[in-house]
Design a protein around this motif. Structure first.
Motif, PDB file in Angstrom:
ATOM      1  N   UNK A  85      26.718  57.765 -25.537  1.00 15.87           N
ATOM      2  CA  UNK A  85      27.898  57.056 -26.035  1.00 15.87           C
ATOM      3  C   UNK A  85      27.714  56.422 -27.397  1.00 15.87           C
ATOM      4  N   UNK A  86      26.827  56.984 -28.214  1.00 16.41           N
ATOM      5  CA  UNK A  86      26.603  56.453 -29.558  1.00 16.41           C
ATOM      6  C   UNK A  86      27.707  56.952 -30.490  1.00 16.41           C
ATOM      7  N   UNK A  87      28.331  56.028 -31.180  1.00 17.64           N
ATOM      8  CA  UNK A  87      29.422  56.390 -32.090  1.00 17.64           C
ATOM      9  C   UNK A  87      29.055  56.199 -33.556  1.00 17.64           C
ATOM     10  N   UNK A  88      28.008  55.412 -33.836  1.00 17.34           N
ATOM     11  CA  UNK A  88      27.626  55.105 -35.212  1.00 17.34           C
ATOM     12  C   UNK A  88      26.179  55.509 -35.422  1.00 17.34           C
ATOM     13  N   UNK A  89      25.938  56.632 -36.102  1.00 14.81           N
ATOM     14  CA  UNK A  89      24.580  57.134 -36.276  1.00 14.81           C
ATOM     15  C   UNK A  89      24.420  57.777 -37.644  1.00 14.81           C
ATOM     16  N   UNK A  90      23.227  57.591 -38.213  1.00 10.55           N
ATOM     17  CA  UNK A  90      22.831  58.261 -39.443  1.00 10.55           C
ATOM     18  C   UNK A  90      21.655  59.160 -39.135  1.00 10.55           C
ATOM     19  N   UNK A  91      21.827  60.460 -39.348  1.00  9.73           N
ATOM     20  CA  UNK A  91      20.734  61.415 -39.159  1.00  9.73           C
ATOM     21  C   UNK A  91      20.116  61.672 -40.526  1.00  9.73           C
ATOM     22  N   UNK A  92      18.914  61.139 -40.728  1.00  9.46           N
ATOM     23  CA  UNK A  92      18.313  61.193 -42.054  1.00  9.46           C
ATOM     24  C   UNK A  92      17.538  62.501 -42.244  1.00  9.46           C
ATOM     25  N   UNK A  93      17.633  63.035 -43.465  1.00  6.15           N
ATOM     26  CA  UNK A  93      16.918  64.261 -43.840  1.00  6.15           C
ATOM     27  C   UNK A  93      17.060  65.333 -42.762  1.00  6.15           C
ATOM     28  N   UNK A  94      18.269  65.542 -42.327  1.00  5.48           N
ATOM     29  CA  UNK A  94      18.539  66.456 -41.217  1.00  5.48           C
ATOM     30  C   UNK A  94      18.092  67.868 -41.572  1.00  5.48           C
ATOM     31  N   UNK A  95      17.362  68.503 -40.640  1.00  6.70           N
ATOM     32  CA  UNK A  95      16.791  69.828 -40.898  1.00  6.70           C
ATOM     33  C   UNK A  95      17.308  70.884 -39.927  1.00  6.70           C
ATOM     34  N   UNK A  96      18.342  70.542 -39.157  1.00  8.51           N
ATOM     35  CA  UNK A  96      18.890  71.495 -38.204  1.00  8.51           C
ATOM     36  C   UNK A  96      19.848  72.479 -38.851  1.00  8.51           C
ATOM     37  N   UNK A  97      20.382  73.372 -38.034  1.00 10.46           N
ATOM     38  CA  UNK A  97      21.334  74.364 -38.527  1.00 10.46           C
ATOM     39  C   UNK A  97      22.665  73.695 -38.879  1.00 10.46           C
ATOM     40  N   UNK A  98      23.394  74.255 -39.856  1.00 17.16           N
ATOM     41  CA  UNK A  98      24.705  73.696 -40.187  1.00 17.16           C
ATOM     42  C   UNK A  98      25.643  73.619 -38.983  1.00 17.16           C
ATOM     43  N   UNK A  99      25.565  74.599 -38.089  1.00 13.37           N
ATOM     44  CA  UNK A  99      26.449  74.579 -36.915  1.00 13.37           C
ATOM     45  C   UNK A  99      26.152  73.381 -36.021  1.00 13.37           C
ATOM     46  N   UNK A 100      24.864  73.004 -35.922  1.00  9.13           N
ATOM     47  CA  UNK A 100      24.485  71.829 -35.136  1.00  9.13           C
ATOM     48  C   UNK A 100      24.923  70.564 -35.856  1.00  9.13           C
ATOM     49  N   UNK A 101      24.761  70.541 -37.177  1.00 10.76           N
ATOM     50  CA  UNK A 101      25.211  69.379 -37.952  1.00 10.76           C
ATOM     51  C   UNK A 101      26.703  69.141 -37.756  1.00 10.76           C
ATOM     52  N   UNK A 102      27.468  70.214 -37.672  1.00 11.20           N
ATOM     53  CA  UNK A 102      28.913  70.053 -37.516  1.00 11.20           C
ATOM     54  C   UNK A 102      29.267  69.439 -36.168  1.00 11.20           C
ATOM     55  N   UNK A 103      28.414  69.630 -35.167  1.00 17.65           N
ATOM     56  CA  UNK A 103      28.627  68.929 -33.897  1.00 17.65           C
ATOM     57  C   UNK A 103      28.510  67.423 -34.120  1.00 17.65           C
ATOM     58  N   UNK A 104      27.559  67.036 -34.975  1.00 11.67           N
ATOM     59  CA  UNK A 104      27.407  65.626 -35.312  1.00 11.67           C
ATOM     60  C   UNK A 104      28.576  65.101 -36.121  1.00 11.67           C
ATOM     61  N   UNK A 105      29.053  65.904 -37.050  1.00 14.39           N
ATOM     62  CA  UNK A 105      30.230  65.510 -37.832  1.00 14.39           C
ATOM     63  C   UNK A 105      31.421  65.274 -36.917  1.00 14.39           C
ATOM     64  N   UNK A 106      31.614  66.174 -35.979  1.00 13.40           N
ATOM     65  CA  UNK A 106      32.739  66.035 -35.047  1.00 13.40           C
ATOM     66  C   UNK A 106      32.608  64.776 -34.187  1.00 13.40           C
ATOM     67  N   UNK A 107      31.373  64.336 -33.967  1.00  7.66           N
ATOM     68  CA  UNK A 107      31.152  63.107 -33.198  1.00  7.66           C
ATOM     69  C   UNK A 107      31.262  61.863 -34.075  1.00  7.66           C
ATOM     70  N   UNK A 108      31.457  62.055 -35.389  1.00 10.61           N
ATOM     71  CA  UNK A 108      31.611  60.932 -36.301  1.00 10.61           C
ATOM     72  C   UNK A 108      30.322  60.452 -36.935  1.00 10.61           C
ATOM     73  N   UNK A 109      29.240  61.228 -36.840  1.00 15.66           N
ATOM     74  CA  UNK A 109      27.950  60.809 -37.360  1.00 15.66           C
ATOM     75  C   UNK A 109      27.838  61.099 -38.858  1.00 15.66           C
ATOM     76  N   UNK A 110      26.874  60.414 -39.478  1.00 13.52           N
ATOM     77  CA  UNK A 110      26.612  60.581 -40.905  1.00 13.52           C
ATOM     78  C   UNK A 110      25.253  61.263 -41.106  1.00 13.52           C
ATOM     79  N   UNK A 111      25.102  61.888 -42.281  1.00  9.78           N
ATOM     80  CA  UNK A 111      23.871  62.599 -42.633  1.00  9.78           C
ATOM     81  C   UNK A 111      23.441  62.150 -44.024  1.00  9.78           C
TER      82      UNK A 111
END
Length: 282
Positions: free
Chosen positions: A173-199
């Motif tokens: 249930x985390x709504x406010x997150x910063x994923x620093x120096x993210x090294x995952x696939x863009x498709x996985x990052x977009x899951x984070x974007x959809x959840x409202x996370x920052x990179x």
């Protein structure tokens, strides 16, 4: 000032990770405040350094840094998934690494602006067994619960565990997150974007063309700047500093085909939304 902890991640707000003991802290702070660029007009330099921890021994030292520079440093507390960084005793985090730190989250709850750096690191040399990965997950979820109890955002490390990390954040249930120096696939990052996370991205992206695709895909409204000092600078094996934040700004502007000024304004607004306890920016 000598023998002082320094760890960061910024635009006008920068986030910085990786602990080091600076013998020239005053000079680094001066360069940070005065940081300028031929391309990016940082009129008053960096405004806020979000200084994160990785191990218990750093908690009190980052508070000391905050007290020495209350108009610049914003402290975070967290236990990193890899302990003993910079030593010969690096190991996957254990619950025993977290337990002594728990009272300090409460003691300094009014001072810290986020919980971090926390997360998952499933690279084989750190977590080769399922037991070690499960214990990392336990430590991670306990700190996510602390962030919810304190109503604070989280600063996330994720290596070889991008999908599990984002899934865990969502499950908890985390709504406010910063994923620093993210090294995952863009498709996985977009899951984070959809959840409202920052990179966030450090100066090292300037020498990593593979990150350009990721930066292009993530909307500017979900990007922050970091330096990850003293690591991940523009040159390998050269100590990174917060003043290099302008390089990240320029690179993101180049990749997205926009002006550096647009990056400054957007990433500063993003950081203020992500870290609402920061009140020092004009």
């Amino acid at each position: 000032m000598t023998n002082t902890l320094f760890k960061d991640e910024c635009s006008k707000v920068t986030v910085q990770k990786c602990v080091c003991i600076l013998q020239d802290l005053e000079d680094v702070i001066k360069r940070t405040r005065e940081s300028t660029s031929d391309v990016v007009p940082f009129q008053a330099g960096v405004k806020t350094l979000i200084s994160v921890t990785e191990e218990l021994s750093e908690f009190e030292r980052v508070i000391q840094l905050f007290k020495s520079y209350p108009d610049l440093v914003a402290p975070c507390f967290g236990i990193h998934p890899v302990q003993g960084c910079g030593s010969h005793d690096q190991h996957s985090v254990k619950i025993q690494d977290l337990e002594p730190a728990l009272p300090l989250f409460q003691k300094y709850r009014d001072d810290i602006v986020a919980v971090g750096e926390i997360g998952l690191d499933f690279t084989p040399w750190y977590a080769p067994t399922s037991q070690e990965r499960e214990e990392q997950l336990t430590v991670f979820t306990k700190q996510l619960q602390i962030s919810k109890d304190l109503d604070l955002p989280v600063n996330i490390h994720s290596r070889s565990a991008a999908k599990v990390t984002i899934a865990t954040l969502k499950e908890q249930g985390i709504t406010c997150a910063l994923l620093h120096n993210f090294a995952g696939k863009p498709s996985v990052a977009m899951e984070g974007v959809q959840a409202g996370y920052f990179f966030s991205f450090p100066p090292a992206v300037c020498r990593n063309d593979q990150k350009a695709k990721l930066i292009k895909q993530i909307p500017l409204e979900h990007i922050c700047l970091e330096t990850d000092s003293p690591a991940l600078g523009p040159e390998k094996h050269v100590r990174n500093e917060p003043k290099n934040i302008s390089l990240v700004c320029e690179y993101i502007a180049h990749v997205k085909g926009i002006t550096p000024q647009m990056v400054i304004h957007a990433t500063t607004d993003n950081a203020l939304r992500l870290f609402p306890k920061i009140k020092r920016l004009e």
